[in-house]
Design an enzyme around this catalytic site. Structure first.
Site, PDB file in Angstrom:
ATOM      1  N   CYS A 140      37.683  -5.116 -39.802  1.00  0.00           N
ATOM      2  CA  CYS A 140      38.646  -5.068 -40.910  1.00  0.00           C
ATOM      3  C   CYS A 140      39.511  -6.322 -40.953  1.00  0.00           C
ATOM      4  O   CYS A 140      40.448  -6.386 -41.730  1.00  0.00           O
ATOM      5  CB  CYS A 140      39.517  -3.829 -40.781  1.00  0.00           C
ATOM      6  SG  CYS A 140      40.715  -3.965 -39.438  1.00  0.00           S
ATOM      7  N   HIS A 176      48.888   4.898 -19.130  1.00  0.00           N
ATOM      8  CA  HIS A 176      49.781   5.874 -18.483  1.00  0.00           C
ATOM      9  C   HIS A 176      50.582   5.224 -17.345  1.00  0.00           C
ATOM     10  O   HIS A 176      51.780   5.483 -17.199  1.00  0.00           O
ATOM     11  CB  HIS A 176      48.942   7.040 -17.956  1.00  0.00           C
ATOM     12  CG  HIS A 176      49.718   8.008 -17.123  1.00  0.00           C
ATOM     13  ND1 HIS A 176      50.711   8.800 -17.656  1.00  0.00           N
ATOM     14  CD2 HIS A 176      49.661   8.299 -15.804  1.00  0.00           C
ATOM     15  CE1 HIS A 176      51.222   9.545 -16.691  1.00  0.00           C
ATOM     16  NE2 HIS A 176      50.606   9.260 -15.554  1.00  0.00           N
ATOM     17  N   CYS A 198      56.314  13.986 -22.089  1.00  0.00           N
ATOM     18  CA  CYS A 198      55.031  13.268 -22.137  1.00  0.00           C
ATOM     19  C   CYS A 198      54.196  13.871 -23.269  1.00  0.00           C
ATOM     20  O   CYS A 198      54.227  15.084 -23.493  1.00  0.00           O
ATOM     21  CB  CYS A 198      54.337  13.468 -20.781  1.00  0.00           C
ATOM     22  SG  CYS A 198      52.583  13.112 -20.790  1.00  0.00           S
ATOM     23  N   CYS A 218      41.849  -7.895 -36.212  1.00  0.00           N
ATOM     24  CA  CYS A 218      41.902  -8.659 -34.951  1.00  0.00           C
ATOM     25  C   CYS A 218      42.441 -10.066 -35.225  1.00  0.00           C
ATOM     26  O   CYS A 218      43.285 -10.573 -34.481  1.00  0.00           O
ATOM     27  CB  CYS A 218      40.519  -8.755 -34.324  1.00  0.00           C
ATOM     28  SG  CYS A 218      39.716  -7.181 -34.078  1.00  0.00           S
ATOM     29  N   CYS A 265      42.025  -2.028 -31.029  1.00  0.00           N
ATOM     30  CA  CYS A 265      41.752  -1.902 -32.467  1.00  0.00           C
ATOM     31  C   CYS A 265      43.079  -1.855 -33.201  1.00  0.00           C
ATOM     32  O   CYS A 265      43.514  -0.810 -33.633  1.00  0.00           O
ATOM     33  CB  CYS A 265      40.920  -0.640 -32.721  1.00  0.00           C
ATOM     34  SG  CYS A 265      40.280  -0.505 -34.390  1.00  0.00           S
ATOM     35  N   CYS A 282      52.705   2.118 -28.935  1.00  0.00           N
ATOM     36  CA  CYS A 282      52.400   3.473 -29.438  1.00  0.00           C
ATOM     37  C   CYS A 282      53.176   4.556 -28.694  1.00  0.00           C
ATOM     38  O   CYS A 282      53.836   5.387 -29.306  1.00  0.00           O
ATOM     39  CB  CYS A 282      50.896   3.741 -29.342  1.00  0.00           C
ATOM     40  SG  CYS A 282      49.924   2.609 -30.347  1.00  0.00           S
ATOM     41  N   CYS A 323      53.489   3.488 -18.724  1.00  0.00           N
ATOM     42  CA  CYS A 323      54.207   4.194 -19.792  1.00  0.00           C
ATOM     43  C   CYS A 323      55.601   4.651 -19.347  1.00  0.00           C
ATOM     44  O   CYS A 323      55.760   5.250 -18.287  1.00  0.00           O
ATOM     45  CB  CYS A 323      53.388   5.407 -20.237  1.00  0.00           C
ATOM     46  SG  CYS A 323      54.169   6.305 -21.576  1.00  0.00           S
ATOM     47  N   CYS A 356      49.824  -2.101 -22.848  1.00  0.00           N
ATOM     48  CA  CYS A 356      50.669  -2.012 -24.061  1.00  0.00           C
ATOM     49  C   CYS A 356      52.135  -1.636 -23.796  1.00  0.00           C
ATOM     50  O   CYS A 356      53.035  -2.334 -24.276  1.00  0.00           O
ATOM     51  CB  CYS A 356      50.095  -1.012 -25.056  1.00  0.00           C
ATOM     52  SG  CYS A 356      48.406  -1.337 -25.513  1.00  0.00           S
ATOM     53  N   CYS A 395      48.907   7.390 -27.395  1.00  0.00           N
ATOM     54  CA  CYS A 395      47.889   6.348 -27.226  1.00  0.00           C
ATOM     55  C   CYS A 395      46.594   6.943 -27.768  1.00  0.00           C
ATOM     56  O   CYS A 395      46.221   8.057 -27.388  1.00  0.00           O
ATOM     57  CB  CYS A 395      47.748   6.013 -25.734  1.00  0.00           C
ATOM     58  SG  CYS A 395      46.248   5.062 -25.364  1.00  0.00           S
ATOM     59  N   CYS A 450      42.298   3.115 -28.002  1.00  0.00           N
ATOM     60  CA  CYS A 450      41.520   2.158 -28.791  1.00  0.00           C
ATOM     61  C   CYS A 450      40.871   1.048 -27.969  1.00  0.00           C
ATOM     62  O   CYS A 450      40.054   0.302 -28.503  1.00  0.00           O
ATOM     63  CB  CYS A 450      42.365   1.587 -29.934  1.00  0.00           C
ATOM     64  SG  CYS A 450      43.516   0.304 -29.433  1.00  0.00           S
ATOM     65  N   CYS A 495      35.460  -3.311 -32.065  1.00  0.00           N
ATOM     66  CA  CYS A 495      34.190  -3.375 -32.806  1.00  0.00           C
ATOM     67  C   CYS A 495      33.246  -4.348 -32.115  1.00  0.00           C
ATOM     68  O   CYS A 495      32.070  -4.054 -31.906  1.00  0.00           O
ATOM     69  CB  CYS A 495      34.425  -3.834 -34.247  1.00  0.00           C
ATOM     70  SG  CYS A 495      35.506  -2.772 -35.184  1.00  0.00           S
ATOM     71  N   CYS A 509      47.652  12.434 -26.290  1.00  0.00           N
ATOM     72  CA  CYS A 509      47.769  11.063 -25.765  1.00  0.00           C
ATOM     73  C   CYS A 509      46.610  10.764 -24.814  1.00  0.00           C
ATOM     74  O   CYS A 509      46.313  11.550 -23.911  1.00  0.00           O
ATOM     75  CB  CYS A 509      49.093  10.875 -25.032  1.00  0.00           C
ATOM     76  SG  CYS A 509      49.290   9.166 -24.490  1.00  0.00           S
TER      77      CYS A 509
HETATM   78 FE1  FSX Z   1      37.519  -3.736 -35.481  1.00  0.00          FE
HETATM   79 FE2  FSX Z   1      38.643  -6.293 -36.051  1.00  0.00          FE
HETATM   80 FE3  FSX Z   1      39.714  -2.523 -35.305  1.00  0.00          FE
HETATM   81 FE4  FSX Z   1      39.931  -3.996 -37.314  1.00  0.00          FE
HETATM   82  O1  FSX Z   1      38.022  -7.157 -37.463  1.00  0.00           O
HETATM   83  S1  FSX Z   1      38.722  -3.684 -33.646  1.00  0.00           S
HETATM   84  S2  FSX Z   1      38.348  -2.342 -37.138  1.00  0.00           S
HETATM   85  S3  FSX Z   1      41.646  -3.396 -36.059  1.00  0.00           S
HETATM   86  O2  FSX Z   1      40.150  -5.772 -36.871  1.00  0.00           O
HETATM   87  O3  FSX Z   1      37.046  -5.557 -35.571  1.00  0.00           O
END
Ligand code: FSX
Length: 320
Positions: free
Chosen positions: A16, A203, A226, A19, A161, A253, A206, A241, A260, A263, A120, A232
């Site tokens: 998307c 964790h 928690c 990144c 992500c 998050c 956290c 994070c 969490c 991701c 991704c 989570c």
């Molecule tokens: Fe994927 Fe990158 Fe998620 Fe997006 O392009 S890791 S869908 S936040 O941004 O690849």
């Protein structure tokens, strides 16, 4: 110390662009410091980046025929492999469409180091979620277990992500210094993630971990405690994070009252779904009560606790 340019070739497939956006919002260093050389001895020359380069169309795509030497290849987005990769076309050569799959394979053989950025690119991520209609895969799976870059490194995975900008810039800077022979190669975990950023679970970093150990669990969002019962995934997810914090180091998050969502995990998003448990899911008996959990951690048995939480997640998946 002398500052020489090191080139980065950044290609994008199924994603998307979050990144790239996350990376562009980095602060220490920020993208300007990197490209202007105000971060000696690093100066990054962005040879190719579909979102931020000024060239477009054929002129842009032709830049991949004249590659700088050496270069670090950054791959963002997953790679569709079904039907010979036809679901992600990134340019044309002699009038014929070129797939992202072809470009990844060709450039990976010429790169000093390959960095997969985002979940991704690392593990397939959202495009590879069930039913995965395009046969989306992560870079390591496409290049194979034996793959080594010119520096002798496997693909370096920076999941998330999106990933935190520091994870991306920190890994790139480390690799560039390794290309120059200034730093040793980065240490990686079993999923080829830099230990520097992914050595501990969310964790463990956290601020709500104290509630976990005293057995105070929130049953609703906004309640003190928690958020494990609200879904989570911090105990089974690697990343710094809550310690590093996001958005200019103001929040994360699990600090903002959310959970969490796991991701950075190789099994995101399928195994992490539903991302939120609502209504809250009571812990079954096979997860030890908090005091036992602390003991498991204390005796180096956190792997056992993670295993049991993953079992619970499996059961929860079928119940919403
Ligand atoms: Fe994927 Fe990158 Fe998620 Fe997006 O392009 S890791 S869908 S936040 O941004 O690849």
């Amino acid at each position: 110390m002398e500052t020489e340019e090191t080139s980065v070739v950044w290609i994008q497939g199924q994603g998307c662009s979050g990144c790239s956006i996350s990376f562009l919002l980095g602060e220490h260093p920020d993208i300007l410091e990197l490209v202007t050389g105000e971060f000696p001895p690093i100066k990054v020359k962005v040879h190719y980046h579909p979102t931020i380069m000024t060239e477009w169309g054929d002129t842009a795509f032709k830049k991949l025929e004249k590659l700088p030497e050496p270069f670090v290849l950054v791959i963002e987005g997953s790679i569709p492999t079904k039907d010979n990769g036809t679901y992600c076309l990134v340019g044309e050569k002699n009038g014929d469409p070129v797939t992202f799959l072809e470009v990844v394979k060709e450039l990976a053989n010429k790169a000093s180091a390959v960095v997969a950025v985002g979940t991704c690119a690392t593990f397939g991520g959202i495009p590879a979620g069930k039913p995965n209609p395009t046969g989306a895969k992560g870079v390591s799976e496409v290049l194979g277990k034996e793959y080594k870059s010119l520096l002798g490194l496997p693909v370096v995975n920076v999941p998330g992500c999106p990933p935190h900008p520091d994870w991306v810039s920190g890994t790139l800077v480390h690799l560039i210094l390794a290309v120059k022979g200034i730093l040793p190669l980065p240490q990686l975990d079993e999923y080829q993630r830099p230990l520097e950023f992914f050595g501990k679970s969310v964790h463990e970093n956290c601020p709500l971990a104290g509630f976990f150990t005293e057995g105070t669990f929130a049953k609703k969002f906004g309640e003190e405690g928690c958020t494990l019962l609200l879904g989570c995934k911090g105990p089974v997810t690697r990343g710094d994070c809550p310690a590093r914090k996001w958005n200019g180091k103001v929040n994360a998050c699990t600090i903002s009252g959310s959970v969490c969502i796991g991701c950075t995990d190789p099994e995101f998003p399928d195994a992490m779904s539903p991302l939120i448990y609502y209504p809250a899911k009571p812990i079954p008996e096979f997860i030890p009560p908090s005091t036992m959990a602390i003991l498991l951690y204390g005796y180096g048995l956190k792997g056992e606790l993670e295993k049991r939480i993953k079992e619970w997640m499996k059961l929860a998946r079928g119940s919403y």
